[in-house]
Structure formats: structure tokens, C-alpha cells
Motif scaffolding. Structure first.
Motif, PDB file in Angstrom:
ATOM      1  N   ARG A  56      -7.369   1.604   1.006  1.00 36.73           N
ATOM      2  CA  ARG A  56      -6.191   2.274   1.134  1.00 36.73           C
ATOM      3  C   ARG A  56      -6.047   3.340   2.295  1.00 36.73           C
ATOM      4  O   ARG A  56      -5.607   3.256   3.859  1.00 36.73           O
ATOM      5  CB  ARG A  56      -5.246   3.415   0.358  1.00 36.73           C
ATOM      6  CG  ARG A  56      -5.319   4.652  -0.081  1.00 36.73           C
ATOM      7  CD  ARG A  56      -4.621   5.496  -0.715  1.00 36.73           C
ATOM      8  NE  ARG A  56      -5.324   6.487  -0.900  1.00 36.73           N
ATOM      9  CZ  ARG A  56      -5.719   7.416  -2.086  1.00 36.73           C
ATOM     10  NH1 ARG A  56      -5.833   6.374  -3.112  1.00 36.73           N
ATOM     11  NH2 ARG A  56      -6.804   8.203  -2.460  1.00 36.73           N
ATOM     12  N   LEU A  59      -6.508   0.602   4.996  1.00 38.26           N
ATOM     13  CA  LEU A  59      -5.994   0.252   5.131  1.00 38.26           C
ATOM     14  C   LEU A  59      -5.218   0.301   6.684  1.00 38.26           C
ATOM     15  O   LEU A  59      -4.618   0.361   7.866  1.00 38.26           O
ATOM     16  CB  LEU A  59      -4.631  -0.488   4.589  1.00 38.26           C
ATOM     17  CG  LEU A  59      -3.761  -1.115   3.866  1.00 38.26           C
ATOM     18  CD1 LEU A  59      -2.772  -2.706   4.884  1.00 38.26           C
ATOM     19  CD2 LEU A  59      -2.657  -0.746   3.477  1.00 38.26           C
ATOM     20  N   LEU A  63      -4.048  -0.149  10.090  1.00 42.68           N
ATOM     21  CA  LEU A  63      -2.673  -0.597  10.787  1.00 42.68           C
ATOM     22  C   LEU A  63      -3.021  -0.038  11.997  1.00 42.68           C
ATOM     23  O   LEU A  63      -1.822  -0.585  13.057  1.00 42.68           O
ATOM     24  CB  LEU A  63      -1.680   0.193   9.641  1.00 42.68           C
ATOM     25  CG  LEU A  63      -0.937  -0.883   8.826  1.00 42.68           C
ATOM     26  CD1 LEU A  63      -1.139  -0.036   8.012  1.00 42.68           C
ATOM     27  CD2 LEU A  63      -0.584  -2.417   8.936  1.00 42.68           C
ATOM     28  N   PHE A  67      -1.667  -0.979  15.459  1.00 41.56           N
ATOM     29  CA  PHE A  67      -0.134  -0.939  16.754  1.00 41.56           C
ATOM     30  C   PHE A  67      -1.083  -0.163  17.909  1.00 41.56           C
ATOM     31  O   PHE A  67       0.120  -0.210  19.089  1.00 41.56           O
ATOM     32  CB  PHE A  67       0.546   0.573  16.015  1.00 41.56           C
ATOM     33  CG  PHE A  67       0.603  -0.161  14.313  1.00 41.56           C
ATOM     34  CD1 PHE A  67       2.387  -1.040  14.812  1.00 41.56           C
ATOM     35  CD2 PHE A  67       0.902   0.055  13.118  1.00 41.56           C
ATOM     36  CE1 PHE A  67       2.099  -1.573  13.740  1.00 41.56           C
ATOM     37  CE2 PHE A  67       1.669   0.007  12.192  1.00 41.56           C
ATOM     38  CZ  PHE A  67       2.510  -1.144  12.093  1.00 41.56           C
ATOM     39  N   ALA A  99       7.854  -1.471  13.585  1.00 40.28           N
ATOM     40  CA  ALA A  99       7.052  -2.172  12.750  1.00 40.28           C
ATOM     41  C   ALA A  99       6.545  -0.891  12.123  1.00 40.28           C
ATOM     42  O   ALA A  99       5.885  -1.010  11.112  1.00 40.28           O
ATOM     43  CB  ALA A  99       6.554  -3.603  13.652  1.00 40.28           C
ATOM     44  N   ALA A 100       5.816  -0.170  13.409  1.00 43.42           N
ATOM     45  CA  ALA A 100       5.153   0.874  12.851  1.00 43.42           C
ATOM     46  C   ALA A 100       5.500   1.879  12.020  1.00 43.42           C
ATOM     47  O   ALA A 100       4.897   2.266  11.318  1.00 43.42           O
ATOM     48  CB  ALA A 100       4.409   1.867  14.149  1.00 43.42           C
ATOM     49  N   LEU A 102       7.515   1.389   9.631  1.00 47.01           N
ATOM     50  CA  LEU A 102       8.223   1.302   8.297  1.00 47.01           C
ATOM     51  C   LEU A 102       6.748   0.999   7.750  1.00 47.01           C
ATOM     52  O   LEU A 102       6.635   1.076   6.491  1.00 47.01           O
ATOM     53  CB  LEU A 102       8.618  -0.591   8.328  1.00 47.01           C
ATOM     54  CG  LEU A 102       9.829  -0.747   9.006  1.00 47.01           C
ATOM     55  CD1 LEU A 102      10.955  -2.454   9.248  1.00 47.01           C
ATOM     56  CD2 LEU A 102      10.929  -0.723   7.583  1.00 47.01           C
ATOM     57  N   ALA A 103       6.007   0.584   8.650  1.00 45.52           N
ATOM     58  CA  ALA A 103       3.755   0.391   7.942  1.00 45.52           C
ATOM     59  C   ALA A 103       3.812   1.761   7.523  1.00 45.52           C
ATOM     60  O   ALA A 103       3.227   1.663   6.822  1.00 45.52           O
ATOM     61  CB  ALA A 103       3.795  -0.664   8.656  1.00 45.52           C
ATOM     62  N   THR A 104       3.857   2.809   8.425  1.00 46.70           N
ATOM     63  CA  THR A 104       3.662   3.906   8.542  1.00 46.70           C
ATOM     64  C   THR A 104       4.083   4.452   7.419  1.00 46.70           C
ATOM     65  O   THR A 104       3.808   5.473   6.170  1.00 46.70           O
ATOM     66  CB  THR A 104       3.776   4.531   9.928  1.00 46.70           C
ATOM     67  OG1 THR A 104       2.621   4.560  10.815  1.00 46.70           O
ATOM     68  CG2 THR A 104       2.966   6.132   9.696  1.00 46.70           C
ATOM     69  N   THR A 105       5.963   4.281   6.926  1.00 49.86           N
ATOM     70  CA  THR A 105       6.586   4.850   5.844  1.00 49.86           C
ATOM     71  C   THR A 105       5.785   4.491   4.831  1.00 49.86           C
ATOM     72  O   THR A 105       5.658   5.657   3.485  1.00 49.86           O
ATOM     73  CB  THR A 105       7.677   4.876   6.333  1.00 49.86           C
ATOM     74  OG1 THR A 105       7.966   5.363   7.591  1.00 49.86           O
ATOM     75  CG2 THR A 105       8.884   5.365   4.964  1.00 49.86           C
ATOM     76  N   ALA A 106       5.528   3.122   5.038  1.00 44.20           N
ATOM     77  CA  ALA A 106       5.187   2.557   3.195  1.00 44.20           C
ATOM     78  C   ALA A 106       3.812   3.232   2.851  1.00 44.20           C
ATOM     79  O   ALA A 106       3.571   3.502   1.577  1.00 44.20           O
ATOM     80  CB  ALA A 106       5.244   1.223   3.591  1.00 44.20           C
ATOM     81  N   VAL A 107       2.813   2.989   3.561  1.00 43.09           N
ATOM     82  CA  VAL A 107       0.951   4.100   3.869  1.00 43.09           C
ATOM     83  C   VAL A 107       1.447   5.056   3.493  1.00 43.09           C
ATOM     84  O   VAL A 107       0.873   5.586   2.206  1.00 43.09           O
ATOM     85  CB  VAL A 107       0.714   3.523   4.530  1.00 43.09           C
ATOM     86  CG1 VAL A 107      -0.884   4.285   4.615  1.00 43.09           C
ATOM     87  CG2 VAL A 107      -0.186   1.922   5.404  1.00 43.09           C
TER      88      VAL A 107
END
Length: 160
Positions: A56, A59, A63, A67, A99-100, A102-107
Motif C-alpha cells: 500500500r 501504491l 499514485l 499525479f 482523479a487525485a 478520488l485516489a487519495t481518498t481511497a488510499v
């Protein structure tokens, strides 16, 4: 009658619209070095981490590096445009931001759950960022559509 050549509507649009307005040029000049600096910083931090990193963490570094590269590419692309963009630049920036977010929130949410701290705060803060990014994306698309409609009205072209 005068012997001056008449300008078409397209010629008038191109003459009236700055190729890259000062505000957009400042945004491009800020995005390019910020993206490059972010890429160098995150890449160096990732490269110098001792020992094997958990998946993680790998990842997250990938990410964030991606970005930063996207922002650097956006800044470079914006600086090289020599045609009116009709708010395309705003649409691209909004999608990168969405996109940044969403991805940051998910991680962050996944990491919070794995640590046992709960994802509530991560999702609340991330959701706020995603909502703002989504609102900016909707606004950018609406602005681009309005500018394209206006261009089609002035040039007499049909919209596609």
C-alpha cells in the motif's frame, strides 16, 4: 467602400482571444515547476526509503508520483499551446484534480481501516475534496460548452 480585407468570424475570435491569457500562463508556469518539483521530491523520498516497503505504501508513492507527473505534463502542454483553448485547459485540470482527490481518498481510507482507526474522518475530509473537485469539473465542462456554443454562433458552424 474600403479596400481593407474583411475578417471572418473565426479570424475575429482568434484575434480577440489571447492565445494564452496572463492568468492561464501563470497557472501553466506554476503547474509545470510544481509538478516537476513534486515528482522529484516524491520520487526521491520513495527511492531512499530503507528496506522493502509494504504494497500500500508502494501504491501511495506511485499514485503521488503519477499525479505530480500529470501536473507537470499539464503545465508543459498549456505553455506550448498556440491556439485558443476554449476552456479545454480548465476541463483537463479539473479531471486531474478529481482523479487525485478520488485516489487519495481511497488510499487514505483503506490505510485507516487497515490500521484500525476507522475510515469516517478520512472519508469525510476526502469526500469534501472530491465534492469540490467534482463541482469544478462540472463548472469547467459548462464553461467550455458555452464557449464552443458561442464560437459556433459566431462562425455559423453546426455543433458536433
Amino acid at each position: 467602400m474600403t479596400d481593407e480585407p474583411r475578417l471572418s468570424a473565426q479570424d475575429m475570435i482568434e484575434h480577440l482571444a489571447a492565445v494564452l491569457a496572463p492568468r492561464n500562463r501563470i497557472r501553466a508556469v506554476a503547474a509545470l515547476p510544481a509538478g516537476v518539483a513534486g515528482t522529484v521530491f516524491v520520487g526521491t523520498l520513495w527511492w531512499t526509503e530503507p528496506g522493502p516497503l509494504p504494497g500500500r505504501t508502494q501504491l501511495a508513492f506511485a499514485l503521488f508520483t503519477g499525479f505530480c507527473v500529470a501536473w507537470a505534463a499539464y503545465g508543459g502542454w498549456l505553455l506550448t499551446r498556440r491556439v485558443p483553448l476554449f476552456a479545454t485547459d480548465q476541463v483537463i485540470a479539473a479531471w486531474i484534480g478529481l482523479a487525485a482527490s478520488l485516489a487519495t481518498t481511497a488510499v487514505v481510507a483503506v490505510m485507516a481501516v487497515q490500521r484500525g482507526t476507522g475510515a469516517g474522518l478520512a472519508l469525510a475530509v476526502g469526500g469534501l475534496f472530491v465534492a469540490v473537485a467534482l463541482a469544478l469539473a462540472v463548472r469547467a465542462h459548462a464553461r467550455r460548452a458555452a464557449l464552443l456554443r458561442r464560437m459556433h454562433e459566431l462562425t455559423g458552424q453546426e455543433e458536433r
